[in-house]
Design an enzyme around this catalytic site. Sequence first.
Site, PDB file in Angstrom:
ATOM      1  N   ASP A 180       0.830  -1.202   0.000  1.00  0.00           N
ATOM      2  CA  ASP A 180       0.000   0.000   0.000  1.00  0.00           C
ATOM      3  C   ASP A 180       0.866   1.255   0.000  1.00  0.00           C
ATOM      4  O   ASP A 180       2.094   1.177   0.137  1.00  0.00           O
ATOM      5  CB  ASP A 180      -0.965  -0.026   1.199  1.00  0.00           C
ATOM      6  CG  ASP A 180      -0.290  -0.433   2.504  1.00  0.00           C
ATOM      7  OD1 ASP A 180       0.953  -0.417   2.571  1.00  0.00           O
ATOM      8  OD2 ASP A 180      -1.009  -0.758   3.458  1.00  0.00           O
TER       9      ASP A 180
ATOM     10  N   ASP B   2      -8.017  -1.986  14.002  1.00  0.00           N
ATOM     11  CA  ASP B   2      -9.420  -2.131  13.592  1.00  0.00           C
ATOM     12  C   ASP B   2      -9.604  -3.322  12.648  1.00  0.00           C
ATOM     13  O   ASP B   2     -10.648  -3.471  12.015  1.00  0.00           O
ATOM     14  CB  ASP B   2      -9.936  -0.842  12.940  1.00  0.00           C
ATOM     15  CG  ASP B   2      -9.188  -0.477  11.654  1.00  0.00           C
ATOM     16  OD1 ASP B   2      -8.267  -1.224  11.244  1.00  0.00           O
ATOM     17  OD2 ASP B   2      -9.527   0.552  11.046  1.00  0.00           O
TER      18      ASP B   2
ATOM     19  N   HIS C 173      -7.790  -4.005   9.916  1.00  0.00           N
ATOM     20  CA  HIS C 173      -7.457  -3.839   8.507  1.00  0.00           C
ATOM     21  C   HIS C 173      -6.197  -4.614   8.126  1.00  0.00           C
ATOM     22  O   HIS C 173      -5.307  -4.830   8.941  1.00  0.00           O
ATOM     23  CB  HIS C 173      -7.385  -2.366   8.082  1.00  0.00           C
ATOM     24  CG  HIS C 173      -6.202  -1.594   8.583  1.00  0.00           C
ATOM     25  ND1 HIS C 173      -6.298  -0.562   9.480  1.00  0.00           N
ATOM     26  CD2 HIS C 173      -4.885  -1.690   8.271  1.00  0.00           C
ATOM     27  CE1 HIS C 173      -5.108  -0.060   9.698  1.00  0.00           C
ATOM     28  NE2 HIS C 173      -4.214  -0.732   8.991  1.00  0.00           N
TER      29      HIS C 173
ATOM     30  N   GLU D 287      -9.725  -1.095   4.927  1.00  0.00           N
ATOM     31  CA  GLU D 287     -10.413  -0.711   6.152  1.00  0.00           C
ATOM     32  C   GLU D 287     -11.716  -1.492   6.300  1.00  0.00           C
ATOM     33  O   GLU D 287     -12.202  -2.090   5.328  1.00  0.00           O
ATOM     34  CB  GLU D 287     -10.706   0.794   6.102  1.00  0.00           C
ATOM     35  CG  GLU D 287      -9.452   1.676   6.062  1.00  0.00           C
ATOM     36  CD  GLU D 287      -8.746   1.790   7.415  1.00  0.00           C
ATOM     37  OE1 GLU D 287      -8.884   0.881   8.262  1.00  0.00           O
ATOM     38  OE2 GLU D 287      -8.040   2.792   7.612  1.00  0.00           O
TER      39      GLU D 287
HETATM   40  N1  LIG Z   1      -0.932  -0.017   6.132  1.00  0.00           N
HETATM   41  C1  LIG Z   1      -0.297  -0.523   7.288  1.00  0.00           C
HETATM   42  C2  LIG Z   1      -0.574  -1.990   7.424  1.00  0.00           C
HETATM   43  O1  LIG Z   1       0.029  -2.697   6.339  1.00  0.00           O
HETATM   44  C3  LIG Z   1      -0.060  -2.479   8.756  1.00  0.00           C
HETATM   45  O2  LIG Z   1      -0.193  -3.872   8.835  1.00  0.00           O
HETATM   46  C4  LIG Z   1      -0.855  -1.857   9.862  1.00  0.00           C
HETATM   47  C5  LIG Z   1      -0.337  -2.226  11.246  1.00  0.00           C
HETATM   48  O3  LIG Z   1       0.820  -1.513  11.530  1.00  0.00           O
HETATM   49  P1  LIG Z   1       1.808  -1.839  12.702  1.00  0.00           P
HETATM   50  O4  LIG Z   1       2.504  -3.079  12.310  1.00  0.00           O
HETATM   51  O5  LIG Z   1       2.724  -0.659  12.754  1.00  0.00           O
HETATM   52  O6  LIG Z   1       0.980  -1.975  13.913  1.00  0.00           O
HETATM   53  O7  LIG Z   1      -0.925  -0.457   9.737  1.00  0.00           O
HETATM   54  C6  LIG Z   1      -0.631   0.243   8.574  1.00  0.00           C
HETATM   55  O8  LIG Z   1      -1.715   1.097   8.503  1.00  0.00           O
END
Ligand SMILES: N[C@@H]1[C@@H](O)[C@H](O)[C@@H](COP(=O)(O)O)O[C@@H]1O
Length: 261
Positions: free
Chosen positions: A67, A136, A138, A143
């Site tokens: 992403d 949440d 995702h 989302e």
């Molecule tokens: N777009 C990314 C995701 O790919 C990631 O898995 C998620 C969790 O992030 P973290 O690993 O920092 O908790 O958040 C972000 O928003």
Amino acid sequence: MEVVILDEPRQLAHVAADAVAAQLAGTPDATLGLATGSSPLAVYDELAARCSRGELSFAAARGFTLDEYVGLPADHPERYRTVIDRDFVSRVDFAPGAVAGPDGLARDIPAACAAYERSISEAGGVDLQILGIGSDGHIAFNEPGSSFASRTRIKTLTRQTRVDNARFFGDDVDAVPTHCLTQGLGTIMEARHLVLLATGQKKAEAVHQLVEGAVSALWPGTILQHHPHVTVLLDPAAASRLQLAGYYRETYAGKPRWQGI
Ligand SMILES: N[C@@H]1[C@@H](O)[C@H](O)[C@@H](COP(=O)(O)O)O[C@@H]1O
């Protein structure tokens, strides 16, 4: 879905790095799916260490990121393209141009998303996808409410995700972009092996839903219950709401069954 609960975060990184190493040993020109966020950082550290010791090589491999924020300038330190280069790609031996990501600065966003889907499929699809999960639920930036059939597209970020990610933008939620480009859930489901990492209490509910909840677009990660080969790597805090945690611990035989289901 294989659920692996390990006491030490370092063990999680080792197990995930072992999955990448096994993939590269069998298929040196494998296509890897790379996630940003904090969860995979220790995995990237471990892979960089193994690469510098000559234990594995990414020289023939390719990578696709999940992403990207829309509209962050090319030199912005939190642009995911910059982040993945800094955290991982520049520390190992990928060939120049071997790692691609969605173009958050494209003028024609639908065309850029379609081109990204094409480039993944022309590479033969993703062999091993590293994933995190949002609080949440995702996956990538899909989302709650995302279609299970979705492909790479533009999405609006939820307030919760922008609050969660504000820590990378000087704790200023208004500095976090409002939109992103993300591989769809349908895109991610085509990867052949998914390795998802989650740590910390903040992820406990999302992990509970992911593993044990009803499959619902309200918790987008639940679609992974329909994937034939998912490995979920958890620390005790992230696993703390799992109803069947004792069972997952009992059935884990010291190393994951990389063969699937
Ligand atoms: N777009 C990314 C995701 O790919 C990631 O898995 C998620 C969790 O992030 P973290 O690993 O920092 O908790 O958040 C972000 O928003």
